[in-house]
Design a protein around this motif. Structure first.
Motif, mmCIF file in Angstrom:
data_model
loop_
_atom_site.group_PDB
_atom_site.id
_atom_site.type_symbol
_atom_site.label_atom_id
_atom_site.label_comp_id
_atom_site.label_asym_id
_atom_site.label_seq_id
_atom_site.Cartn_x
_atom_site.Cartn_y
_atom_site.Cartn_z
ATOM 1 N N GLY A 112 0.829 -1.205 0.000
ATOM 2 C CA GLY A 112 0.000 0.000 0.000
ATOM 3 C C GLY A 112 0.861 1.252 0.000
ATOM 4 N N THR A 113 0.211 2.376 0.133
ATOM 5 C CA THR A 113 0.875 3.681 0.058
ATOM 6 C C THR A 113 1.351 4.128 1.433
ATOM 7 N N LEU A 114 2.560 4.685 1.474
ATOM 8 C CA LEU A 114 3.135 5.288 2.677
ATOM 9 C C LEU A 114 3.383 6.770 2.414
ATOM 10 N N VAL A 115 3.172 7.581 3.440
ATOM 11 C CA VAL A 115 3.409 9.021 3.338
ATOM 12 C C VAL A 115 4.344 9.443 4.463
ATOM 13 N N VAL A 116 5.466 10.063 4.100
ATOM 14 C CA VAL A 116 6.412 10.598 5.075
ATOM 15 C C VAL A 116 6.203 12.116 5.120
ATOM 16 N N SER A 135 4.762 3.864 -2.676
ATOM 17 C CA SER A 135 3.919 2.694 -2.430
ATOM 18 C C SER A 135 4.748 1.426 -2.446
ATOM 19 N N VAL A 136 4.253 0.430 -1.707
ATOM 20 C CA VAL A 136 4.860 -0.912 -1.691
ATOM 21 C C VAL A 136 3.858 -1.871 -2.330
ATOM 22 N N GLY A 137 4.296 -2.579 -3.347
ATOM 23 C CA GLY A 137 3.403 -3.488 -4.067
ATOM 24 C C GLY A 137 2.582 -2.732 -5.086
ATOM 25 N N GLU A 138 1.547 -2.012 -4.626
ATOM 26 C CA GLU A 138 0.729 -1.181 -5.505
ATOM 27 C C GLU A 138 0.117 -0.056 -4.679
ATOM 28 N N PRO A 139 -0.209 1.098 -5.318
ATOM 29 C CA PRO A 139 -0.773 2.228 -4.572
ATOM 30 C C PRO A 139 -2.122 1.881 -3.971
ATOM 31 N N SER A 140 -2.403 2.484 -2.816
ATOM 32 C CA SER A 140 -3.705 2.310 -2.175
ATOM 33 C C SER A 140 -4.760 3.125 -2.909
ATOM 34 N N ALA A 141 -5.986 2.661 -2.859
ATOM 35 C CA ALA A 141 -7.075 3.359 -3.557
ATOM 36 C C ALA A 141 -7.333 4.730 -2.942
ATOM 37 N N THR A 142 -7.258 4.827 -1.607
ATOM 38 C CA THR A 142 -7.436 6.102 -0.909
ATOM 39 C C THR A 142 -6.318 6.256 0.113
ATOM 40 N N VAL A 143 -5.970 7.522 0.393
ATOM 41 C CA VAL A 143 -4.909 7.825 1.357
ATOM 42 C C VAL A 143 -5.437 8.863 2.329
ATOM 43 N N ALA A 144 -5.366 8.582 3.615
ATOM 44 C CA ALA A 144 -5.831 9.499 4.657
ATOM 45 C C ALA A 144 -4.663 9.821 5.575
ATOM 46 N N THR A 477 0.929 19.498 -18.828
ATOM 47 C CA THR A 477 -0.230 18.617 -18.937
ATOM 48 C C THR A 477 -0.200 17.618 -17.791
ATOM 49 N N LEU A 478 -1.340 17.468 -17.118
ATOM 50 C CA LEU A 478 -1.488 16.479 -16.068
ATOM 51 C C LEU A 478 -2.491 15.442 -16.567
ATOM 52 N N ASP A 479 -2.017 14.214 -16.806
ATOM 53 C CA ASP A 479 -2.859 13.207 -17.442
ATOM 54 C C ASP A 479 -2.666 11.852 -16.760
ATOM 55 N N PRO A 480 -3.737 11.287 -16.171
ATOM 56 C CA PRO A 480 -5.096 11.832 -16.104
ATOM 57 C C PRO A 480 -5.234 12.848 -14.973
ATOM 58 N N LEU A 481 -6.232 13.732 -15.077
ATOM 59 C CA LEU A 481 -6.499 14.721 -14.050
ATOM 60 C C LEU A 481 -7.395 14.081 -13.000
ATOM 61 N N ALA A 482 -6.769 13.225 -12.160
ATOM 62 C CA ALA A 482 -7.554 12.439 -11.206
ATOM 63 C C ALA A 482 -6.657 11.983 -10.072
ATOM 64 N N VAL A 483 -7.282 11.589 -8.957
ATOM 65 C CA VAL A 483 -6.551 11.033 -7.827
ATOM 66 C C VAL A 483 -5.952 9.697 -8.220
ATOM 67 N N GLY A 484 -4.718 9.453 -7.762
ATOM 68 C CA GLY A 484 -4.033 8.211 -8.086
ATOM 69 C C GLY A 484 -2.855 8.445 -9.006
ATOM 70 N N PRO A 485 -2.359 7.392 -9.652
ATOM 71 C CA PRO A 485 -1.196 7.533 -10.545
ATOM 72 C C PRO A 485 -1.519 8.472 -11.710
ATOM 73 N N GLY A 532 7.184 13.159 -15.906
ATOM 74 C CA GLY A 532 7.432 12.491 -14.642
ATOM 75 C C GLY A 532 6.172 11.831 -14.131
ATOM 76 N N ASP A 533 6.311 10.664 -13.529
ATOM 77 C CA ASP A 533 5.173 9.930 -12.963
ATOM 78 C C ASP A 533 5.060 10.217 -11.477
ATOM 79 N N LEU A 534 3.835 10.317 -10.978
ATOM 80 C CA LEU A 534 3.595 10.572 -9.570
ATOM 81 C C LEU A 534 2.227 10.026 -9.188
ATOM 82 N N VAL A 535 1.947 10.108 -7.888
ATOM 83 C CA VAL A 535 0.650 9.662 -7.366
ATOM 84 C C VAL A 535 0.021 10.815 -6.604
ATOM 85 N N LEU A 536 -1.175 11.234 -7.015
ATOM 86 C CA LEU A 536 -1.910 12.273 -6.301
ATOM 87 C C LEU A 536 -2.769 11.607 -5.225
ATOM 88 N N PRO A 537 -2.460 11.820 -3.945
ATOM 89 C CA PRO A 537 -3.196 11.116 -2.889
ATOM 90 C C PRO A 537 -4.605 11.658 -2.648
#
Length: 565
Positions: A112-116, A135-144, A477-485, A532-537
């Motif tokens: 899952g996803t870790l946030v420092v 993330s470890v393995g794969e990103p989590s669907a939601t991050v709180a 350009t931010l693609d896709p414009l959505a939470v997640g990868p 660049g690739d990133l994950v929007l939590p």
């Protein structure tokens, strides 16, 4: 024997002509230094890289997470915390080594996803903060991620700025009055005038000493982002830089010496020397912290800042002294006009010194017109310049209109001319007090650019954005414009629309009011194109800071916004 070619006597320019010529030279010099040669100065520590990278997806959890900055940083108690996707704390241990922050993960973590989340203090005393998501393995669907001390604001509180103002006002007034007392006050000055000068100097010293020490706990809470209750914790005090204690101590010792040795009568050489040494120590101390400690070349910037404070103290203290003793001096003879003329000559040199040192400090700390025109620091600095111009106008009126009237007056007319001069001198001192008020707010403001470009996506349109970086257009350009990868792409083009490159590769960083993802690792996709690739939590308004070095000396920075559903 007569010389067939007699030499003509040299004609000296009148004093007022010299002053006007000097001012005429200083104004274009100041403009040239700021406009023509400004180079970005290091204001805060900047995150250079992380391991793992932002948004990375790892096969296994790392033993430690490393943050590398461009300068040394200071750790903050409870400033570094690690959370999993559900917001639960992951046991960790943080260590700061010069420009490196190492966070060791003490427990095993699942997929899952870790946030420092981190908060540190840079060399100039300003807090910085952000977060790293991987993330470890794969990103989590939601991050709180819960709120932490790292989420505390980095803007200086109003009460700290007010205390700074009182500290500088007392410091410059006390040191300036002490210097006037031993350098310019006539040895046969009336006892009543001497008593007033000593009393006001001691009062200013007391205000400065109390204010500088009161600022210490306020700085601790500001830097660490902690509540007032944290002042009872020893770790709060231990985290502060040694200079945060050394500066108020030096101010206290210096001012106590400067005003403590002033005698009731005319000072001898020993006392005068001790008073001036105390003034020098007190005025040099504030330059050991703040923007000067993070601006290169450090030794030169500190020296110029000390000269700036010395000039300001001599000007303000001299004006206060004139207002306090001028009537006493003019009531007997023309000694008041003589003292005022001597101070006016000094003031001309002080004006030149203030313009040169102030311009140099603006050049090194602000670094560019963008920083002057588009940041809170720059706004306060420009307001300070405008108020100083008002003080200069009043000073010129005193010097070239009212002083000649006093010198030409006699008897009752001399007393009346002195009264007018006292009023305008007090007005000039009041303007300088306003300058110090602005300075109190300026000390804890960041000179880093934060130009916000309105995003079309904020109006429900596409996520494509464009921003001008000198002569280069950057399309984002931010693609896709959505939470997640997601993938962020930046394309650089010249005026003709052709792909182009900057002096260095562009740099992008993303943040919201709650989460700072830091700098994005970009890879070159072709001429003028980087991605660049990133994950929007989370969704919401994401700010993308775009930095591009377009030449050896120019590095424009702009900010655009994306509304993520």
């Amino acid at each position: 024997m007569t010389d067939p070619h007699p030499r003509r006597p040299r004609r000296r320019l009148p004093h007022h002509v010299v002053v006007r010529l000097l001012a005429a030279l200083l104004v274009p010099l100041a403009s040239f230094l700021v406009l023509g040669t400004a180079a970005p100065a290091s204001a805060h520590a900047t995150l250079v890289s992380t391991d793992p990278a932002e948004g990375a997806v790892l096969d296994a959890a790392p033993d430690q997470v490393t943050f590398t900055f461009n300068e040394a940083v200071i750790g903050v108690p409870t400033g570094i915390q690690v959370f999993d996707a559900t917001g639960e704390v992951v046991a960790s241990k943080a260590t700061v080594r010069e420009a490196e922050l190492v966070v060791e993960l003490e427990d095993e973590v699942g997929e899952g996803t870790l946030v420092v989340v981190w908060r540190l203090v840079s060399a100039d005393g300003h807090p910085i903060g952000g977060s790293l998501t991987f993330s470890v393995g794969e990103p989590s669907a939601t991050v709180a991620v819960p709120e932490t001390s790292a989420d505390a604001g980095t803007d200086a509180p109003f009460v700290l700025s007010l205390v700074r103002w009182l500290g500088y006002l007392g410091l410059l007034a006390a040191a300036g009055l002490a210097a006037f007392y031993v350098l310019l006050l006539p040895r046969d000055a009336p006892e009543a005038g001497r008593h007033r000068l000593r009393a006001v100097a001691r009062g200013g010293a007391l205000v400065a000493i109390v204010a500088f020490w009161v600022a210490v706990p306020l700085v601790a809470l500001y830097q660490l982002g902690l509540p007032t209750s944290a002042l009872g914790d020893g770790s709060t005090w231990a985290t502060l830089s040694t200079w945060e204690y050394a500066v108020p101590a030096a101010v206290a010792v210096g001012l106590a010496l400067a005003v403590g040795v002033l005698p009731a009568g005319a000072p001898d050489r020993a006392r005068a020397g001790l008073a001036l040494v105390g003034c020098a120590v007190a005025l040099a101390a504030p330059s050991m912290t703040g923007h000067t400690r993070a601006t290169t070349p450090e030794a030169l910037v500190i020296a110029v800042d000390v000269l700036h404070l010395v000039a300001g103290a001599t000007w303000l203290g001299g004006l206060l002294a004139i207002g306090l003793v001028l009537r006493d001096l003019t009531g007997r003879d023309d000694s008041g006009a003589v003292v005022l003329a001597r101070f006016s000559t000094w003031a001309s040199a002080l004006l030149a010194l203030l313009v040169i040192t102030g311009t140099f400090m603006a050049w090194r700390v602000a670094g560019s017109w963008d920083a002057l025109l588009e940041t809170g620091y720059g706004s306060f600095l420009l307001v300070k310049v405008l108020i100083v111009l008002v003080a200069i106008v009043i000073a010129a009126w005193n010097r070239f209109a009212l002083l000649p009237n006093l010198q030409a007056a006699s008897g009752e007319d001399r007393v009346g001319a002195a009264s007018v001069l006292v009023r305008t001198t007090v007005a000039e001192a009041g303007v300088l007090v306003a300058v110090l008020l602005v300075t109190g707010f300026l000390v804890d403001r960041s000179p880093e650019p934060d130009v916000v470009v309105t995003s079309p996506s904020a109006q429900g349109q596409s996520g494509d954005q464009s921003v001008e970086l000198d002569a280069i257009t950057a399309d984002l350009t931010l693609d896709p414009l959505a939470v997640g990868p997601t993938t962020i792409t930046i394309t650089l083009t010249d005026d003709a629309g052709r792909p182009t490159e900057g002096y260095e590769a562009p740099r992008l960083s993303l943040s919201t009011t709650d989460v700072d993802l830091g700098e994005v690792t970009l890879t070159n996709q072709g001429p003028g194109t980087y991605a660049g690739d990133l994950v929007l939590p989370t969704g919401g308004t994401w700010e993308v800071q775009v930095s591009l070095r377009t030449s050896e000396f120019d590095n424009p920075v702009k900010t655009v916004r994306f509304e993520v559903p």
